[in-house]
Design a protein around this motif. Structure first.
Motif, short mmCIF file in Angstrom:
data_model
loop_
_atom_site.label_atom_id
_atom_site.label_comp_id
_atom_site.label_asym_id
_atom_site.label_seq_id
_atom_site.Cartn_x
_atom_site.Cartn_y
_atom_site.Cartn_z
N THR A 293 -1.51 7.48 0.19
CA THR A 293 -0.29 6.55 0.41
C THR A 293 1.07 7.22 0.19
O THR A 293 1.91 6.82 0.58
CB THR A 293 -0.32 5.41 -0.70
OG1 THR A 293 -0.30 5.89 -2.10
CG2 THR A 293 -1.70 4.60 -0.32
N LEU B 200 -6.25 -0.94 -4.72
CA LEU B 200 -5.82 -1.33 -3.23
C LEU B 200 -6.22 -2.79 -2.87
O LEU B 200 -5.43 -3.22 -2.01
CB LEU B 200 -6.59 -0.18 -2.22
CG LEU B 200 -6.24 -0.35 -0.71
CD1 LEU B 200 -4.58 -0.20 -0.53
CD2 LEU B 200 -6.95 0.73 -0.12
N SER C 117 0.68 -1.12 -0.14
CA SER C 117 -0.09 -0.01 -0.03
C SER C 117 0.81 1.31 0.05
O SER C 117 0.36 2.14 -0.39
CB SER C 117 -1.01 -0.03 1.08
OG SER C 117 -0.07 -0.15 2.30
#
Length: 346
Positions: free
Chosen positions: A265, A324, A151
């Protein structure tokens, strides 16, 4: 029936051209190229051509290997094009519907191509497949089971250095490692092939990420096996590999991370990058990592990466949430080289 001598050119059962084009890009491949081609000649699946592109090696290995294997289409690039541009060059020459990219230090098991093509038949809607890579110099350990991305936008090879499981499921991975992958030629060209500015390292993850964004999955076929030496030409943890890996990892994150996932992120990516710099400092090889980060953020190059980002995101089909869901949620998952193989429901 053709002779069974493995030195003979693989038979072509497709009268309009080979079904598969196997592409090998060599550079200072030394002793690995000859056994790589020997393993190809011994494949049970025969409907393929082999294109060997040499990036101006000076060790004489590609010329010797081409002489020993006259069925190989040998091309001297005349300069070191790198892995990315070398493969793109060969793809334009290829005649097969399917492309198989193979590193010159990867040794295929006899059923490797047969297993790849059987997987393509089982999954007709899938156009990209990863092989199971065993470690060539560490028996019983894996070199990788598909590429994954955390991630935080950090790519890693799933299962690297782990014991080969007795059973490994066929399933979805984030992307395929370019050392031994299968992809439909038309799709490879449609998404722009490898980004040639990468030269080498992370160009396969970048390609796989773009496939993801355009809603094309990648499946791992664990019965399709190769033994991979890894970094035979560039060296493990060499300044060259650290520089290109550090630079290209940032470019891949910036180009491809979609929508709201990018600002969410970005702090994770910066934090993990800082942690990796600390690790390099402890190992005594931080200088090429710093150079790589500086090169990634160089104004003119970053401007081009941002322009690429706009073009890629404009054509994106997959949502940030969908991306994701196929990542490793743990931003530090690369530390344990975890397996990330999801059940395929296609």
């Amino acid at each position: 029936m053709p002779p069974e001598n493995p030195k003979n050119k693989p038979a072509n059962e497709n009268k309009t051209g080979p079904l598969v084009s196997v592409i090998i890009v060599s550079y200072q491949s030394g002793p690995t190229l000859e056994p790589c081609l020997d393993r190809l000649a011994a494949q049970t699946f025969r409907d393929f051509e082999t294109i060997l592109i040499d990036n101006a090696s000076t060790d004489g290995a590609p010329q010797a290997a081409a002489k020993a294997h006259p069925w190989v289409d040998f091309v001297e690039a005349g300069a070191n094009l790198g892995f990315a541009a070398g493969n793109n060059f060969a793809v334009r020459r290829a005649k097969g519907r399917w492309l198989v990219l193979l590193n010159p230090d990867a040794y295929a098991e006899p059923e490797w191509l047969a297993e790849l093509m059987a997987g393509a038949l089982r999954h007709p809607t899938v156009k990209s497949f990863a092989s199971l890579q065993l470690s060539a110099d560490r028996p019983g350990l894996l070199d990788g089971a598909g590429d994954n991305v955390t991630s935080a936008g950090i790519p890693f090879r799933g299962g690297y250095g782990r014991k080969e499981p007795t059973v490994l499921p066929e399933g979805e991975v984030f992307s395929a490692c370019g050392a031994a992958m299968l992809i439909e030629r038309e799709l490879f060209l449609a998404v722009g092939g490898f980004d040639e500015r990468y030269f080498c390292y992370c160009e396969d993850v970048d390609l796989g990420y773009r496939l993801r964004l355009y809603d094309y999955p990648t499946l791992l076929l664990p019965k399709a096996k190769v033994a991979h030496v890894g970094s035979a030409s560039t060296g493990v943890r060499s300044d060259f590999s650290i520089f290109h890996g550090s630079r290209n990892r940032i470019w891949t994150f910036v180009k491809n991370t979609p929508g709201w996932l990018f600002p969410v992120t970005l702090p994770l990516h910066v934090a993990v990058t800082a942690g990796l710099l600390l690790l390099h400092w402890r190992r005594g090889d931080v200088a090429p990592a710093i150079r790589g980060i500086k090169a990634a953020l160089k104004r003119e190059d970053l401007d081009q990466v941002l322009a690429d980002r706009r073009a890629i995101q404009a054509k994106r089909k997959a949502s940030p949430g969908a991306i994701l869901r196929v990542m490793s949620i743990d931003p530090a998952a690369f530390i344990g080289r975890r397996f990330v193989i999801r059940k395929w429901r296609g």
